[in-house]
Motif scaffolding. Sequence first.
Motif, PDB file in Angstrom:
ATOM      1  N   ALA A 184      18.515  15.410 -35.443  1.00 45.19           N
ATOM      2  CA  ALA A 184      18.767  15.184 -36.703  1.00 45.19           C
ATOM      3  C   ALA A 184      17.826  13.936 -37.020  1.00 45.19           C
ATOM      4  O   ALA A 184      17.958  12.730 -36.869  1.00 45.19           O
ATOM      5  CB  ALA A 184      20.157  14.502 -37.087  1.00 45.19           C
ATOM      6  N   ALA A 185      16.689  14.176 -37.564  1.00 48.74           N
ATOM      7  CA  ALA A 185      15.393  13.217 -37.783  1.00 48.74           C
ATOM      8  C   ALA A 185      15.215  13.578 -39.108  1.00 48.74           C
ATOM      9  O   ALA A 185      14.681  14.697 -39.418  1.00 48.74           O
ATOM     10  CB  ALA A 185      14.432  13.578 -36.638  1.00 48.74           C
ATOM     11  N   PHE A 186      14.516  12.412 -39.809  1.00 51.95           N
ATOM     12  CA  PHE A 186      14.050  12.473 -41.273  1.00 51.95           C
ATOM     13  C   PHE A 186      12.909  11.532 -41.278  1.00 51.95           C
ATOM     14  O   PHE A 186      12.937  10.370 -41.064  1.00 51.95           O
ATOM     15  CB  PHE A 186      15.167  12.209 -42.305  1.00 51.95           C
ATOM     16  CG  PHE A 186      16.492  13.006 -41.929  1.00 51.95           C
ATOM     17  CD1 PHE A 186      16.476  14.261 -42.790  1.00 51.95           C
ATOM     18  CD2 PHE A 186      17.327  12.596 -41.167  1.00 51.95           C
ATOM     19  CE1 PHE A 186      17.688  14.896 -42.533  1.00 51.95           C
ATOM     20  CE2 PHE A 186      18.486  13.444 -41.010  1.00 51.95           C
ATOM     21  CZ  PHE A 186      18.813  14.756 -41.310  1.00 51.95           C
ATOM     22  N   PHE A 187      11.903  11.739 -42.047  1.00 54.47           N
ATOM     23  CA  PHE A 187      10.763  11.282 -42.270  1.00 54.47           C
ATOM     24  C   PHE A 187      10.590  11.070 -43.725  1.00 54.47           C
ATOM     25  O   PHE A 187      10.587  11.867 -44.680  1.00 54.47           O
ATOM     26  CB  PHE A 187       9.273  11.737 -41.808  1.00 54.47           C
ATOM     27  CG  PHE A 187       8.167  11.351 -42.273  1.00 54.47           C
ATOM     28  CD1 PHE A 187       7.591   9.844 -41.597  1.00 54.47           C
ATOM     29  CD2 PHE A 187       7.318  11.669 -43.368  1.00 54.47           C
ATOM     30  CE1 PHE A 187       6.462   9.435 -41.965  1.00 54.47           C
ATOM     31  CE2 PHE A 187       6.224  11.224 -43.778  1.00 54.47           C
ATOM     32  CZ  PHE A 187       5.762   9.988 -43.136  1.00 54.47           C
ATOM     33  N   LEU A 188      10.476   9.564 -44.273  1.00 55.91           N
ATOM     34  CA  LEU A 188      10.613   9.363 -45.707  1.00 55.91           C
ATOM     35  C   LEU A 188       9.593   8.508 -45.910  1.00 55.91           C
ATOM     36  O   LEU A 188       9.232   7.613 -45.196  1.00 55.91           O
ATOM     37  CB  LEU A 188      11.929   8.678 -46.199  1.00 55.91           C
ATOM     38  CG  LEU A 188      13.238   9.479 -46.129  1.00 55.91           C
ATOM     39  CD1 LEU A 188      13.731   9.885 -44.648  1.00 55.91           C
ATOM     40  CD2 LEU A 188      14.300   8.831 -46.815  1.00 55.91           C
ATOM     41  N   ILE A 212      11.514   5.722 -52.621  1.00 57.83           N
ATOM     42  CA  ILE A 212      12.922   5.848 -52.620  1.00 57.83           C
ATOM     43  C   ILE A 212      13.526   4.920 -53.818  1.00 57.83           C
ATOM     44  O   ILE A 212      14.526   5.309 -54.393  1.00 57.83           O
ATOM     45  CB  ILE A 212      13.434   4.977 -51.216  1.00 57.83           C
ATOM     46  CG1 ILE A 212      13.152   5.913 -50.165  1.00 57.83           C
ATOM     47  CG2 ILE A 212      14.582   4.674 -51.364  1.00 57.83           C
ATOM     48  CD1 ILE A 212      13.472   5.143 -48.595  1.00 57.83           C
ATOM     49  N   PRO A 213      12.880   3.941 -54.331  1.00 60.09           N
ATOM     50  CA  PRO A 213      13.423   3.369 -55.522  1.00 60.09           C
ATOM     51  C   PRO A 213      13.647   4.308 -56.802  1.00 60.09           C
ATOM     52  O   PRO A 213      14.549   4.138 -57.369  1.00 60.09           O
ATOM     53  CB  PRO A 213      12.512   2.325 -55.823  1.00 60.09           C
ATOM     54  CG  PRO A 213      11.600   2.113 -54.605  1.00 60.09           C
ATOM     55  CD  PRO A 213      11.685   3.333 -54.082  1.00 60.09           C
ATOM     56  N   SER A 214      12.849   5.274 -56.870  1.00 58.18           N
ATOM     57  CA  SER A 214      12.824   6.099 -58.337  1.00 58.18           C
ATOM     58  C   SER A 214      13.551   7.270 -57.888  1.00 58.18           C
ATOM     59  O   SER A 214      14.555   7.704 -58.744  1.00 58.18           O
ATOM     60  CB  SER A 214      11.328   6.414 -58.634  1.00 58.18           C
ATOM     61  OG  SER A 214      10.821   7.077 -57.715  1.00 58.18           O
ATOM     62  N   GLU A 234       2.449   0.556 -48.905  1.00 56.38           N
ATOM     63  CA  GLU A 234       2.501   1.648 -49.905  1.00 56.38           C
ATOM     64  C   GLU A 234       3.863   1.296 -50.797  1.00 56.38           C
ATOM     65  O   GLU A 234       3.419   1.443 -52.034  1.00 56.38           O
ATOM     66  CB  GLU A 234       2.423   2.952 -49.482  1.00 56.38           C
ATOM     67  CG  GLU A 234       1.116   3.502 -48.778  1.00 56.38           C
ATOM     68  CD  GLU A 234       0.126   3.421 -49.449  1.00 56.38           C
ATOM     69  OE1 GLU A 234       0.213   3.294 -50.866  1.00 56.38           O
ATOM     70  OE2 GLU A 234      -0.824   3.519 -49.076  1.00 56.38           O
ATOM     71  N   ALA A 235       4.937   0.906 -50.231  1.00 50.17           N
ATOM     72  CA  ALA A 235       6.039   0.699 -51.053  1.00 50.17           C
ATOM     73  C   ALA A 235       5.707  -0.463 -52.135  1.00 50.17           C
ATOM     74  O   ALA A 235       6.408  -0.746 -52.946  1.00 50.17           O
ATOM     75  CB  ALA A 235       7.192   0.139 -50.142  1.00 50.17           C
ATOM     76  N   ARG A 236       4.839  -1.356 -51.690  1.00 47.46           N
ATOM     77  CA  ARG A 236       4.721  -2.738 -52.532  1.00 47.46           C
ATOM     78  C   ARG A 236       3.244  -2.639 -53.214  1.00 47.46           C
ATOM     79  O   ARG A 236       3.099  -3.467 -54.070  1.00 47.46           O
ATOM     80  CB  ARG A 236       4.474  -3.981 -51.409  1.00 47.46           C
ATOM     81  CG  ARG A 236       5.472  -4.642 -50.680  1.00 47.46           C
ATOM     82  CD  ARG A 236       5.401  -6.027 -50.402  1.00 47.46           C
ATOM     83  NE  ARG A 236       6.477  -6.722 -50.220  1.00 47.46           N
ATOM     84  CZ  ARG A 236       7.194  -6.937 -48.849  1.00 47.46           C
ATOM     85  NH1 ARG A 236       6.439  -6.596 -48.102  1.00 47.46           N
ATOM     86  NH2 ARG A 236       8.151  -7.401 -48.772  1.00 47.46           N
ATOM     87  N   LEU A 237       2.984  -1.309 -53.394  1.00 49.73           N
ATOM     88  CA  LEU A 237       1.427  -1.237 -53.985  1.00 49.73           C
ATOM     89  C   LEU A 237       1.886  -1.253 -55.674  1.00 49.73           C
ATOM     90  O   LEU A 237       1.178  -1.866 -56.294  1.00 49.73           O
ATOM     91  CB  LEU A 237       1.127   0.045 -53.796  1.00 49.73           C
ATOM     92  CG  LEU A 237      -0.304   0.389 -54.354  1.00 49.73           C
ATOM     93  CD1 LEU A 237      -1.410  -0.758 -54.090  1.00 49.73           C
ATOM     94  CD2 LEU A 237      -0.575   2.059 -53.993  1.00 49.73           C
ATOM     95  N   ARG A 296      17.266  -1.737 -49.977  1.00 51.09           N
ATOM     96  CA  ARG A 296      18.702  -1.818 -50.415  1.00 51.09           C
ATOM     97  C   ARG A 296      19.544  -0.543 -50.494  1.00 51.09           C
ATOM     98  O   ARG A 296      20.451  -0.002 -50.412  1.00 51.09           O
ATOM     99  CB  ARG A 296      18.802  -2.696 -51.558  1.00 51.09           C
ATOM    100  CG  ARG A 296      18.531  -4.309 -51.249  1.00 51.09           C
ATOM    101  CD  ARG A 296      18.450  -5.231 -52.500  1.00 51.09           C
ATOM    102  NE  ARG A 296      18.145  -6.455 -52.168  1.00 51.09           N
ATOM    103  CZ  ARG A 296      18.994  -7.444 -51.671  1.00 51.09           C
ATOM    104  NH1 ARG A 296      20.262  -7.104 -51.397  1.00 51.09           N
ATOM    105  NH2 ARG A 296      18.480  -8.566 -51.500  1.00 51.09           N
ATOM    106  N   LYS A 297      18.509   0.416 -51.288  1.00 52.46           N
ATOM    107  CA  LYS A 297      18.757   1.639 -51.784  1.00 52.46           C
ATOM    108  C   LYS A 297      19.308   2.442 -50.661  1.00 52.46           C
ATOM    109  O   LYS A 297      20.512   3.004 -50.699  1.00 52.46           O
ATOM    110  CB  LYS A 297      18.070   2.393 -52.749  1.00 52.46           C
ATOM    111  CG  LYS A 297      18.359   3.605 -53.394  1.00 52.46           C
ATOM    112  CD  LYS A 297      17.494   4.229 -54.402  1.00 52.46           C
ATOM    113  CE  LYS A 297      17.899   5.171 -55.203  1.00 52.46           C
ATOM    114  NZ  LYS A 297      17.098   5.719 -56.169  1.00 52.46           N
ATOM    115  N   ILE A 298      18.426   2.576 -49.660  1.00 56.32           N
ATOM    116  CA  ILE A 298      18.682   3.494 -48.527  1.00 56.32           C
ATOM    117  C   ILE A 298      19.894   3.001 -47.537  1.00 56.32           C
ATOM    118  O   ILE A 298      20.862   3.756 -47.047  1.00 56.32           O
ATOM    119  CB  ILE A 298      17.373   3.831 -47.631  1.00 56.32           C
ATOM    120  CG1 ILE A 298      17.665   4.955 -46.640  1.00 56.32           C
ATOM    121  CG2 ILE A 298      16.897   2.442 -47.037  1.00 56.32           C
ATOM    122  CD1 ILE A 298      17.772   6.229 -47.231  1.00 56.32           C
ATOM    123  N   GLY A 299      19.691   1.439 -47.735  1.00 52.98           N
ATOM    124  CA  GLY A 299      20.756   0.985 -46.728  1.00 52.98           C
ATOM    125  C   GLY A 299      22.122   1.164 -47.357  1.00 52.98           C
ATOM    126  O   GLY A 299      23.077   1.616 -46.689  1.00 52.98           O
TER     127      GLY A 299
END
Length: 439
Positions: free
Chosen positions: A83-87, A92-94, A127-130, A141-144
């Motif tokens: 069970a492996a997932f690449f995100l 994620i925020p939107s 890229e998340a901070r772009l 926080r959301k994925i947590g």
Amino acid sequence: MNSDSEDFIELNRTFFELPREYAQEAEKDNLDISEALGLRVDKGSDWCRLLKRHRVIVLAEAGAGKTAAIQHVARNLRAKGKAAFFLRLEHIPSDLSEAFEEGTFDEFQEWLESMEEGWLLLDSVDEARLKHPLDFERAIRKIGQHIRPAFQRLHIIITGRVDAWRAKTDLQLCNKQFPFEAPNQEQPDQGEAEILHGGSSVGKSAKSEARNDKSVGFEVYSISNLSGVQVEAFLRGKGVEKVSDLLNEIERYDAQALTTRPQDLLDIMDFWEKNRRLGTRIELVQSSIYRRLEERKENVAAANPISQEKARVGIRLIAAATTLVKESVIKVPDGSENGVGIDTKLLLSDWTNEECKILLSRPIFDDAIYGAVRFYHRSAREYLTAEWLSVCLKHGASRRKVENLFFKKQYGIWVLIPSMRSILSWLILFDDKIRKRAC
């Protein structure tokens, strides 16, 4: 992913861990982590060992192959029934469901309801901070919150560029949102060494990896530079003709510093095939960009003609928009109502939908996922943005407005705007006045 990722070459990359004391005692978020990259505390770890750890950060410079590597790892794990997932962290925020590129949101939900061990591979901090400085925190926080029931059976690997990682606060955030308590004695899984084909342990034995401390935080690693053997394997794997001649040329010019990352090698490879010599950094980047603007299949090119000059104008504008709007995703005009990303039709108002789709299908972009694409590499986007600004200045654009993108007065002192430094490093090659001001 683009075709380069589909032809992934296994180089058995190694990683070295940053000293825990360095990360834990860091008092400034803007300290130069690169200073610690030489403070290696072990002989190196490979992917097999990293996948056994439960909380890992992988930091490296642009072009080091982070994204291609962890996506390849995710595919290998899934091929073996794991069970492996690449995100993508930036999505994620939107919308968490749209962040999945290996595995699906539905599969992830099914795994959460099981008791199975799993791997979550998150790309990338920079890229998340772009788009917004707080988007990385929002994503974590959301994925947590979403994976809270599965903390103890989940392995998490987060990648990012060295300059985007805040040594103190980011580590604290990740440790808080993804807590993990180690069992009294970690027993190594003998079958785990076969997760990746051809994988082998490097350095310490698996038994010495067992840790008895109850609270285990994220371990911070960096990717080792490519060795001479890995450079040769990469070039041969990509089908480069006369590899020995190229390697001799690199040695003759003492240019090993240009061969430490896969992206560097791709640029050198393309330039070498055409010119049979090593190029300067700007020659290599230009060659890579404009080669990717061409349609490689003659029958497709004949059916979908766009002049090289028109393609260059369009690609510069798209790069500038993604940089200035701080949105790396570009919508493909396919008639869908996908609201994510830059709208090319608003930028290229005199282009038809078909011409926009043709341009976005060129290999300078990754293959479309969820009706959107992105530049194949951030360095291309940064260079093209600088080129667009240079063209604007030559055609009478306000120099004050352009320079205000790079310089600002803070507490009475002129400083460089951090988020624009990578574009500035290219623009100073095109504009004497900006170069002098930067100096």
